[in-house]
Design a protein around this motif. Structure first.
Motif, mmCIF file in Angstrom:
data_model
loop_
_atom_site.group_PDB
_atom_site.id
_atom_site.type_symbol
_atom_site.label_atom_id
_atom_site.label_comp_id
_atom_site.label_asym_id
_atom_site.label_seq_id
_atom_site.Cartn_x
_atom_site.Cartn_y
_atom_site.Cartn_z
ATOM 1 N N MET A 39 73.550 74.904 41.383
ATOM 2 C CA MET A 39 73.393 74.275 39.892
ATOM 3 C C MET A 39 72.873 72.964 40.112
ATOM 4 O O MET A 39 72.304 72.373 39.056
ATOM 5 C CB MET A 39 74.177 74.866 39.092
ATOM 6 N N SER A 40 73.791 72.160 40.676
ATOM 7 C CA SER A 40 73.513 70.694 40.509
ATOM 8 C C SER A 40 72.313 70.482 40.975
ATOM 9 O O SER A 40 71.731 69.424 40.741
ATOM 10 C CB SER A 40 74.789 70.011 41.412
ATOM 11 N N GLU A 41 71.868 71.078 42.119
ATOM 12 C CA GLU A 41 70.621 70.749 42.458
ATOM 13 C C GLU A 41 69.314 70.719 41.366
ATOM 14 O O GLU A 41 68.408 70.027 41.308
ATOM 15 C CB GLU A 41 70.213 71.295 43.765
ATOM 16 N N ILE A 42 69.665 71.777 40.452
ATOM 17 C CA ILE A 42 68.593 71.803 39.564
ATOM 18 C C ILE A 42 68.505 70.929 38.527
ATOM 19 O O ILE A 42 67.642 70.347 37.922
ATOM 20 C CB ILE A 42 68.954 73.402 38.793
ATOM 21 N N GLU A 43 69.961 70.515 38.158
ATOM 22 C CA GLU A 43 70.115 69.467 37.088
ATOM 23 C C GLU A 43 69.570 68.083 37.595
ATOM 24 O O GLU A 43 68.729 67.423 37.025
ATOM 25 C CB GLU A 43 71.652 69.369 36.645
ATOM 26 N N LEU A 44 69.964 67.856 38.961
ATOM 27 C CA LEU A 44 69.298 66.577 39.584
ATOM 28 C C LEU A 44 67.861 66.708 39.596
ATOM 29 O O LEU A 44 67.066 65.577 39.458
ATOM 30 C CB LEU A 44 69.861 66.429 41.088
ATOM 31 N N SER A 45 67.379 67.733 39.810
ATOM 32 C CA SER A 45 65.704 67.907 39.965
ATOM 33 C C SER A 45 65.224 67.387 38.359
ATOM 34 O O SER A 45 64.172 66.964 38.063
ATOM 35 C CB SER A 45 65.315 69.409 40.163
ATOM 36 N N VAL A 46 65.904 68.087 37.381
ATOM 37 C CA VAL A 46 65.322 67.897 35.986
ATOM 38 C C VAL A 46 65.499 66.193 35.874
ATOM 39 O O VAL A 46 64.720 65.693 35.257
ATOM 40 C CB VAL A 46 66.356 68.632 35.090
ATOM 41 N N LEU A 47 66.649 65.925 36.166
ATOM 42 C CA LEU A 47 67.128 64.322 35.985
ATOM 43 C C LEU A 47 65.843 63.547 36.664
ATOM 44 O O LEU A 47 65.087 62.457 36.037
ATOM 45 C CB LEU A 47 68.085 63.842 36.365
ATOM 46 N N SER A 48 65.491 63.696 37.784
ATOM 47 C CA SER A 48 64.497 63.081 38.578
ATOM 48 C C SER A 48 63.136 63.110 37.776
ATOM 49 O O SER A 48 62.303 62.363 37.692
ATOM 50 C CB SER A 48 64.538 63.831 39.776
ATOM 51 N N ARG A 49 62.585 64.338 37.370
ATOM 52 C CA ARG A 49 61.270 64.590 36.843
ATOM 53 C C ARG A 49 61.265 63.806 35.486
ATOM 54 O O ARG A 49 60.228 63.370 35.206
ATOM 55 C CB ARG A 49 61.149 66.005 36.743
ATOM 56 N N ARG A 50 62.593 63.888 34.701
ATOM 57 C CA ARG A 50 62.416 63.381 33.225
ATOM 58 C C ARG A 50 62.785 61.851 33.185
ATOM 59 O O ARG A 50 62.322 61.387 32.253
ATOM 60 C CB ARG A 50 63.172 64.267 32.288
ATOM 61 N N ARG A 51 63.519 61.250 33.997
ATOM 62 C CA ARG A 51 63.904 59.834 33.640
ATOM 63 C C ARG A 51 63.977 58.997 34.787
ATOM 64 O O ARG A 51 63.678 57.881 34.925
ATOM 65 C CB ARG A 51 65.532 60.012 33.661
ATOM 66 N N LEU A 52 63.822 59.571 35.980
ATOM 67 C CA LEU A 52 63.446 58.761 37.203
ATOM 68 C C LEU A 52 62.312 58.843 37.949
ATOM 69 O O LEU A 52 61.939 58.710 39.214
ATOM 70 C CB LEU A 52 64.680 59.078 38.236
ATOM 71 N N ASP A 53 61.062 59.072 37.028
ATOM 72 C CA ASP A 53 59.851 59.306 37.675
ATOM 73 C C ASP A 53 59.133 58.022 37.649
ATOM 74 O O ASP A 53 57.898 57.833 37.732
ATOM 75 C CB ASP A 53 59.302 60.233 36.786
ATOM 76 N N ARG A 54 59.768 56.854 37.636
ATOM 77 C CA ARG A 54 59.290 55.593 37.717
ATOM 78 C C ARG A 54 60.096 54.618 38.476
ATOM 79 O O ARG A 54 61.209 54.872 38.731
ATOM 80 C CB ARG A 54 59.049 55.101 36.481
ATOM 81 N N ARG A 55 59.718 53.395 38.744
ATOM 82 C CA ARG A 55 60.407 52.555 39.477
ATOM 83 C C ARG A 55 61.737 52.006 38.477
ATOM 84 O O ARG A 55 61.438 51.440 37.505
ATOM 85 C CB ARG A 55 59.881 51.372 39.921
ATOM 86 N N GLU B 12 72.340 74.892 29.347
ATOM 87 C CA GLU B 12 72.880 75.553 30.049
ATOM 88 C C GLU B 12 71.922 75.940 31.178
ATOM 89 O O GLU B 12 70.651 76.223 31.030
ATOM 90 C CB GLU B 12 73.424 76.853 29.349
ATOM 91 N N THR B 13 72.220 75.940 32.550
ATOM 92 C CA THR B 13 71.545 76.450 33.684
ATOM 93 C C THR B 13 71.861 77.968 33.696
ATOM 94 O O THR B 13 73.063 78.451 33.778
ATOM 95 C CB THR B 13 72.224 75.909 34.909
ATOM 96 N N ARG B 14 70.860 78.720 33.571
ATOM 97 C CA ARG B 14 70.819 80.217 33.693
ATOM 98 C C ARG B 14 70.760 80.589 35.248
ATOM 99 O O ARG B 14 69.668 80.465 35.859
ATOM 100 C CB ARG B 14 69.626 80.593 33.192
ATOM 101 N N TRP B 15 71.811 80.944 35.862
ATOM 102 C CA TRP B 15 71.734 81.381 37.233
ATOM 103 C C TRP B 15 71.328 82.839 37.468
ATOM 104 O O TRP B 15 72.130 83.596 36.921
ATOM 105 C CB TRP B 15 73.322 81.165 37.806
ATOM 106 N N ARG B 16 70.457 82.938 38.101
ATOM 107 C CA ARG B 16 69.805 84.281 38.124
ATOM 108 C C ARG B 16 70.043 85.087 39.655
ATOM 109 O O ARG B 16 69.778 86.103 39.951
ATOM 110 C CB ARG B 16 68.328 84.241 38.014
ATOM 111 N N PHE B 17 70.778 84.303 40.517
ATOM 112 C CA PHE B 17 70.827 84.906 41.774
ATOM 113 C C PHE B 17 72.373 85.397 41.766
ATOM 114 O O PHE B 17 73.422 84.520 41.812
ATOM 115 C CB PHE B 17 70.935 83.647 42.978
ATOM 116 N N THR B 18 72.428 86.727 41.705
ATOM 117 C CA THR B 18 73.830 87.396 41.240
ATOM 118 C C THR B 18 74.471 87.550 42.686
ATOM 119 O O THR B 18 73.997 87.626 43.787
ATOM 120 C CB THR B 18 73.545 88.654 40.558
ATOM 121 N N THR B 19 75.893 87.976 42.476
ATOM 122 C CA THR B 19 76.583 88.299 43.683
ATOM 123 C C THR B 19 75.913 89.271 44.434
ATOM 124 O O THR B 19 75.807 89.571 45.679
ATOM 125 C CB THR B 19 77.973 88.710 43.352
ATOM 126 N N ALA B 20 75.400 90.424 43.890
ATOM 127 C CA ALA B 20 74.695 91.404 44.117
ATOM 128 C C ALA B 20 73.597 91.003 45.099
ATOM 129 O O ALA B 20 73.294 91.694 46.187
ATOM 130 C CB ALA B 20 74.267 92.614 43.210
#
Length: 65
Positions: A1-17, A41-49
Motif C-alpha cells: 500500500m505504501s508503494e501505491i501512495e508513493l506512486s500517487v505522490l510522485s505523479r501528482r507532486r513530484l513530476d518536476r524538478r 483510502e487505499t482499496r486493497w484488492r489482493f485478498t488472503t484467499a
C-alpha cells in the motif's frame, strides 16, 4: 500500500524538478494534508484467499487444495 501512495505522490507532486529540500518538504506536507483532509483510502484488492492460491507453490506449509 505504501508503494501505491508513493506512486500517487510522485505523479501528482513530484513530476518536476524540486530545487531544495525545503521545497520538497513543503510539497510532501501539502500532499499529505490534502490526502488526509479528503480521507483518501487505499482499496486493497489482493485478498488472503488470492495470496493462498498464488503463493501456495512457494510455501509447502500451506495446504495444496
Amino acid at each position: 500500500m505504501s508503494e501505491i501512495e508513493l506512486s500517487v505522490l510522485s505523479r501528482r507532486r513530484l513530476d518536476r524538478r524540486i530545487e531544495s529540500r525545503e521545497e520538497l518538504e513543503r510539497e510532501v506536507a501539502a500532499w499529505e494534508e490534502e490526502r488526509n483532509d479528503r480521507r483518501v483510502e487505499t482499496r486493497w484488492r489482493f485478498t488472503t484467499a488470492d495470496a493462498r492460491v498464488r503463493l501456495r507453490r512457494l510455501d509447502p506449509s500451506l495446504p495444496q487444495w
